[in-house]
Enzyme design. Structure first.
Site, short mmCIF file in Angstrom:
data_model
loop_
_atom_site.label_atom_id
_atom_site.label_comp_id
_atom_site.label_asym_id
_atom_site.label_seq_id
_atom_site.Cartn_x
_atom_site.Cartn_y
_atom_site.Cartn_z
N LYS A 27 63.51 5.68 113.65
CA LYS A 27 63.89 5.03 112.31
C LYS A 27 65.00 4.14 112.45
O LYS A 27 65.41 3.35 111.62
CB LYS A 27 64.00 6.33 111.31
N SER A 86 57.34 9.60 118.36
CA SER A 86 58.28 9.08 117.37
C SER A 86 59.66 9.82 116.99
O SER A 86 60.37 9.01 116.57
CB SER A 86 57.66 8.80 116.16
#
Length: 324
Positions: A59, A310
C-alpha cells in the site's frame, strides 16, 4: 473521485512515472522461490514479497504516489483516509515523509498491530463500526470540515499507478512470466499490475484471488457491473471490501482473465506453509494469491507464475490462533 472516462489515463507511462516518484519512500522488494511450493503446487512460482515492503505491505506504493502527486499548496491542509490497516499505515507514513497531517478512519475491530503502527507514524485515528457506519462518509465529513484531501484506498488513478510499480519490478527481474496472480480487495493492486504486465508482456495471463466469503469482484465480473455484498467476515481483513471501485472495475473487466476463490482454511494452510517452509510471515490477505496456486484453483500448466504476497501485518495473537 475520477469518473469512468478517467480510466484510460491509468497508463503504463503513469506507472513508470510513479516508479521514479516513489523511490525515496517505497522499497524495491525481493523476489523469492521455493522448491517445496513448486513441488506441491505443480507450478513454477516467483513470489513478489511485498510483506517486506515498508509498512509491511504494497500500500505504501499507491499512498506515496498519491501524496507526491498532490499540489504542494494542498499538503498543509492535511490528508484523510479510510482503511482497515495497511492503507492506513501507508498514508500515515507517506504523509509524515512529505510533512502533511494525516487523519485515518479505521474500523473498531481493525488488527491492533495495524492501529498501533498507524498511530506510531503520527496519524490521528477516528474509529467507526464497519457494520453500521460508512467510513467513506466519515472521511468526507472530516475533509469538508478541515479542507484535507481524501486519499482513497484504491479507486483513483494515482493509487492504481503506484500499485502497478510492484509488477514493473517483478517483470524487470523475471521478464518471461506467463501468468501473474494477485489478491483483490478494491482492485487497486491487480489493476495497476495488470496495466504494467500487459504492456511488458502482452500474452501474460492475469488472475485475481478473493476469499470465498468476500467475493465482490468475482460476482461483479460475472454480472458485468459492480455488485455490492454485505460486510464480509473473512480473516483476510485487507480484503473486506464490499464493492469494486469504478476505476478498478473497468480495468479488471478489460485485463483480468479470471478470479479464483479460496476458503478460509486454505488461506490459513498457505500462511502456515509460507511460514514453516519459506520462513516468511504473510498476513491472511497477503496469502490468498499463493493459496489459489497451492490448492489448484487456477488453470493447469500456466508456466512461470508470478504471485504477489501483498502484506505481512498480522497480530501475534491472531497468528498464534491460525497456527493452532
Amino acid at each position: 473521485m475520477p469518473e469512468m472516462g478517467r480510466v484510460e489515463a491509468v497508463t503504463f507511462a503513469e506507472i513508470e512515472g510513479a516508479a521514479g516518484r516513489i523511490g525515496g519512500i517505497a522499497r524495491r522488494t525481493p523476489v523469492l522461490t521455493s522448491r517445496g511450493f513448486n513441488a506441491r503446487s505443480g507450478a513454477q512460482v516467483f513470489f513478489k514479497c511485498e510483506n517486506f515492503q515498508r509498512c509491511g505491505a504494497f500500500k505504501i506504493r499507491g499512498a506515496a504516489n498519491f501524496l507526491l502527486s498532490m499540489a504542494p499548496a494542498d499538503l498543509p491542509r492535511g490528508v484523510v483516509a479510510f482503511s482497515s490497516g495497511n492503507h492506513a499505515q501507508a498514508v500515515a507514513v507517506a504523509a509524515r515523509e512529505v510533512g502533511a497531517r494525516a487523519t485515518i478512519v479505521m474500523p473498531e475491530d481493525a488488527p491492533r498491530s495495524k492501529m498501533e503502527a498507524t498511530q506510531d507514524a503520527g496519524a490521528r485515528i477516528v474509529t467507526h463500526n464497519r457494520f453500521t457506519e460508512s467510513r467513506e462518509a466519515i472521511a468526507r465529513g472530516i475533509a469538508e470540515e478541515s479542507g484535507a484531501t481524501v486519499v482513497p484506498p484504491f479507486d483513483h488513478p494515482w493509487i492504481v499507478a503506484g500499485q502497478g510499480t510492484a509488477a514493473l519490478e517483478l517483470l524487470a527481474e523475471v521478464p518471461e512470466l506467463d501468468a501473474l496472480v494477485t489478491p483483490i480487495g478494491g482492485g487497486g493492486l491487480i489493476s495497476g499490475c495488470a496495466v504494467a504486465a500487459r504492456q511488458l508482456r502482452p500474452a501474460i495471463r492475469i488472475f485475481g484471488v478473493e476469499p470465498e466469503i468476500a467475493n465482490d469482484a468475482f460476482l461483479s465480473l460475472q454480472a458485468g457491473y459492480p455488485v455490492e455484498i454485505p460486510p464480509p467476515e473473512t480473516i483476510a481483513d485487507g480484503l473486506r471490501t464490499v464493492k469494486p471501485g469504478v476505476v478498478t472495475f473497468a480495468i479488471m473487466q478489460r485485463l483480468v482473465d479470471e478470479v479464483a476463490l479460496v476458503s478460509e482454511s486454505e488461506i490459513v494452510e498457505t500462511m502456515k506453509f509460507l511460514l514453516t517452509r519459506m520462513k516468511i510471515l504473510v498476513e491472511p490477505s497477503g496469502a490468498v494469491a499463493a493459496a489459489a496456486v497451492l490448492f489448484g484453483k487456477l488453470p493447469e500448466r500456466l508456466g512461470k507464475v508470478g504471485v504477489v504476497l501483498s502484506g505481512g501485518n498480522v497480530d501475534a495473537d491472531a497468528l498464534a490462533d491460525f497456527l493452532r
